[in-house]
Design a protein around this motif. Structure first.
Motif, short mmCIF file in Angstrom:
data_model
loop_
_atom_site.label_atom_id
_atom_site.label_comp_id
_atom_site.label_asym_id
_atom_site.label_seq_id
_atom_site.Cartn_x
_atom_site.Cartn_y
_atom_site.Cartn_z
N ASP A 5 46.48 36.91 31.26
CA ASP A 5 47.58 37.10 32.23
C ASP A 5 47.41 36.18 33.43
N GLY A 6 47.04 34.93 33.16
CA GLY A 6 46.95 33.93 34.21
C GLY A 6 45.63 33.87 34.95
N GLU A 7 44.75 34.86 34.73
CA GLU A 7 43.47 34.90 35.41
C GLU A 7 42.36 34.36 34.50
N LYS A 8 41.47 33.55 35.06
CA LYS A 8 40.40 32.94 34.28
C LYS A 8 39.51 34.03 33.64
N ALA A 9 39.21 33.85 32.36
CA ALA A 9 38.41 34.84 31.62
C ALA A 9 36.95 34.42 31.54
N SER A 10 36.08 35.42 31.42
CA SER A 10 34.66 35.16 31.13
C SER A 10 34.40 35.58 29.68
N GLU A 11 33.21 35.25 29.19
CA GLU A 11 32.89 35.58 27.80
C GLU A 11 32.90 37.09 27.55
N TYR A 12 32.76 37.87 28.62
CA TYR A 12 32.67 39.32 28.47
C TYR A 12 33.98 40.03 28.84
N SER A 13 35.03 39.26 29.06
CA SER A 13 36.33 39.87 29.40
C SER A 13 36.86 40.68 28.22
N VAL A 14 37.42 41.83 28.54
CA VAL A 14 37.98 42.73 27.53
C VAL A 14 39.47 42.92 27.82
N VAL A 40 49.58 41.85 26.62
CA VAL A 40 48.75 41.05 27.51
C VAL A 40 48.79 39.61 27.01
N ARG A 41 49.05 38.67 27.94
CA ARG A 41 49.14 37.27 27.55
C ARG A 41 47.76 36.62 27.59
N VAL A 42 47.43 35.92 26.53
CA VAL A 42 46.17 35.17 26.44
C VAL A 42 46.52 33.69 26.33
N SER A 43 45.85 32.86 27.13
CA SER A 43 46.13 31.43 27.13
C SER A 43 44.87 30.65 26.82
N ALA A 44 45.05 29.59 26.03
CA ALA A 44 43.97 28.65 25.73
C ALA A 44 44.44 27.29 26.22
N GLY A 45 43.88 26.85 27.35
CA GLY A 45 44.39 25.62 27.96
C GLY A 45 45.77 25.84 28.55
N ARG A 98 32.92 28.06 23.96
CA ARG A 98 32.93 26.77 24.67
C ARG A 98 34.20 26.63 25.51
N LEU A 99 35.33 27.09 24.96
CA LEU A 99 36.58 27.06 25.70
C LEU A 99 36.48 27.91 26.97
N ILE A 100 35.91 29.11 26.82
CA ILE A 100 35.76 30.02 27.96
C ILE A 100 34.82 29.44 29.00
N ALA A 101 33.71 28.86 28.54
CA ALA A 101 32.73 28.28 29.47
C ALA A 101 33.33 27.14 30.27
N GLY A 102 34.27 26.44 29.66
CA GLY A 102 34.94 25.33 30.35
C GLY A 102 36.09 25.75 31.23
N GLY A 103 36.32 27.07 31.33
CA GLY A 103 37.40 27.57 32.18
C GLY A 103 38.78 27.49 31.57
N GLY A 104 38.86 27.29 30.25
CA GLY A 104 40.16 27.08 29.61
C GLY A 104 40.83 28.33 29.08
N ALA A 105 40.19 29.49 29.18
CA ALA A 105 40.78 30.73 28.66
C ALA A 105 41.23 31.60 29.82
N ARG A 106 42.44 32.14 29.70
CA ARG A 106 42.98 33.00 30.75
C ARG A 106 43.61 34.26 30.15
#
Length: 371
Positions: free
Chosen positions: A340-349, A357-362, A330-338
């Motif tokens: 290294d600063g780039e927006k992630a999709s559910e299939y990002s590896v 590698v930096r992972v951000s939530a909000g 749900r976080l990813i679908a809402g655009g809240g996961a990144r």
């Protein structure tokens, strides 16, 4: 520069006071202003006196340069709060005090607020023609795009020119510096000071800094790179510099750090994996100037993986940013996961190599995936 030989000759005989103006439209400046801040630092390092001119008056007007629309008008209280916040950044880059080469911060509201309109038009306005003002890019571009240009903003270039006249009188200021978009405004100030007081002054501008791929310096997917730590965490500031393109490392080391030129030449010659060492040194040095030496990657939560890669959903769960995979999706679908600063999709590896590698939530939760 308006007169390189004349400025150089004067600099060899006396301490030159030079200024750059900064409007107080926000509580923090961003890295787009960093070249100008470093110019003041270089001026002081060369034995001259930097003047930081805060636009407490001109912020009420709005600089039309490069703008498609009018600036939001701020209250006096808002502007005063912004100036107090911005000053903290300058105190890290410059030495303030009462000495001949110590930096000073002045506010153009001190003289602009006191102007009487009719006397100002009579004494200063007569030196400006509408014909010439219409030739400046800041005016032409707005008119060509059929965007409104208010009479208030149209006065901005006159006020900025008057700033140079006042600083020449008050502080014997002989030099104004700024970005290339300020060239016309700076020349106006030089001419006004010569016509009214007969004083010789100089102008110097720097080009807009772009990255090797042609992008604008400081423009990132995550937003502006602010200089105040309450607007952008110091670690995120460090990460911005750490992610510099290899082709920009040498140039940015020269512009934004105090490292010796021979050391910079060594660093920009590094190849392959060693390029990361140069990027780290750039990030460390640039961040130390703005925030001190307290920024470290191990301040963030981290998760070590034994395999080569991890899915973003599992990474968010492992870092403790979400309570379940469903919440992660749900976080990813809402655009809240990144990543290294780039927006992630559910299939990002995520595939960390030598660097985490930096992972951000909000906007507030950040962590590192390492191997």
């Amino acid at each position: 520069m308006t007169d390189a030989a004349g400025l150089d000759a004067l600099a060899q005989t006396q301490v030159i006071s030079g200024y750059i103006g900064f409007d107080a439209t926000a509580p923090s400046l961003h890295v787009g202003s960093l070249v100008q801040i470093m110019m003041l630092r270089r001026l002081q390092q060369a034995g001259h006196k930097p003047i930081v001119l805060m636009g407490g008056g001109t912020t009420k007007v709005g600089d039309p340069s490069g703008k498609d629309e009018s600036r939001k008008l701020l209250t006096d209280a808002d502007i005063a709060t912004n100036i107090a916040s911005i000053r903290r950044v300058f105190e890290r880059f410059l030495t303030f005090g009462d000495g001949p080469t110590d930096a000073v911060l002045v506010n153009n509201a001190d003289w602009l607020d006191a102007l009487e309109y009719i006397p100002f038009l009579r004494d200063v306005g007569k030196h400006f023609t509408i014909n010439r003002m219409l030739t400046f890019d800041s005016v032409k571009l707005r008119l060509e795009r059929e965007q409104p240009l208010t009479f208030l903003e149209f006065n901005y270039m006159i006020f900025q020119a008057y700033d140079f006249l006042e600083l020449s009188r008050r502080s014997a200021c002989r030099l104004q510096m700024g970005g290339s978009d300020q060239w016309g405004n700076i020349v106006n100030g030089i001419e006004l000071t010569r016509r009214i007081d007969g004083a010789q002054t100089f102008g110097l501008t720097t080009p807009l800094i772009t990255t090797a791929d042609g992008g604008k310096m400081g423009k990132t997917a995550a937003g502006a790179i602010w200089l105040n730590e309450d607007a952008l965490r110091p670690y995120d500031y460090w990460t911005f510099w750490r992610n510099t393109q290899a082709a920009d490392v040498g140039r940015f080391l020269r512009l934004f750090t105090d490292l010796p030129l021979d050391e910079i030449a060594r660093l920009e010659a590094l190849q392959g994996e060693e390029e990361n060492d140069a990027k780290k040194i750039l990030a460390d040095a640039a961040t130390a100037l703005a925030h001190g030496n307290q920024v470290k990657g191990d301040e963030l939560p981290s998760h070590s993986i034994a395999t080569d890669a991890i899915n973003i959903v599992d990474a968010l769960l492992a870092l403790g940013f979400v309570a379940s995979k469903g919440e992660a999706r749900r976080l990813i679908a809402g655009g809240g996961a990144r990543i290294d600063g780039e927006k992630a999709s559910e299939y990002s590896v995520i595939t960390p190599g030598a660097e985490p590698v930096r992972v951000s939530a909000g906007k507030k939760l950040h962590g590192l995936i390492i191997r």
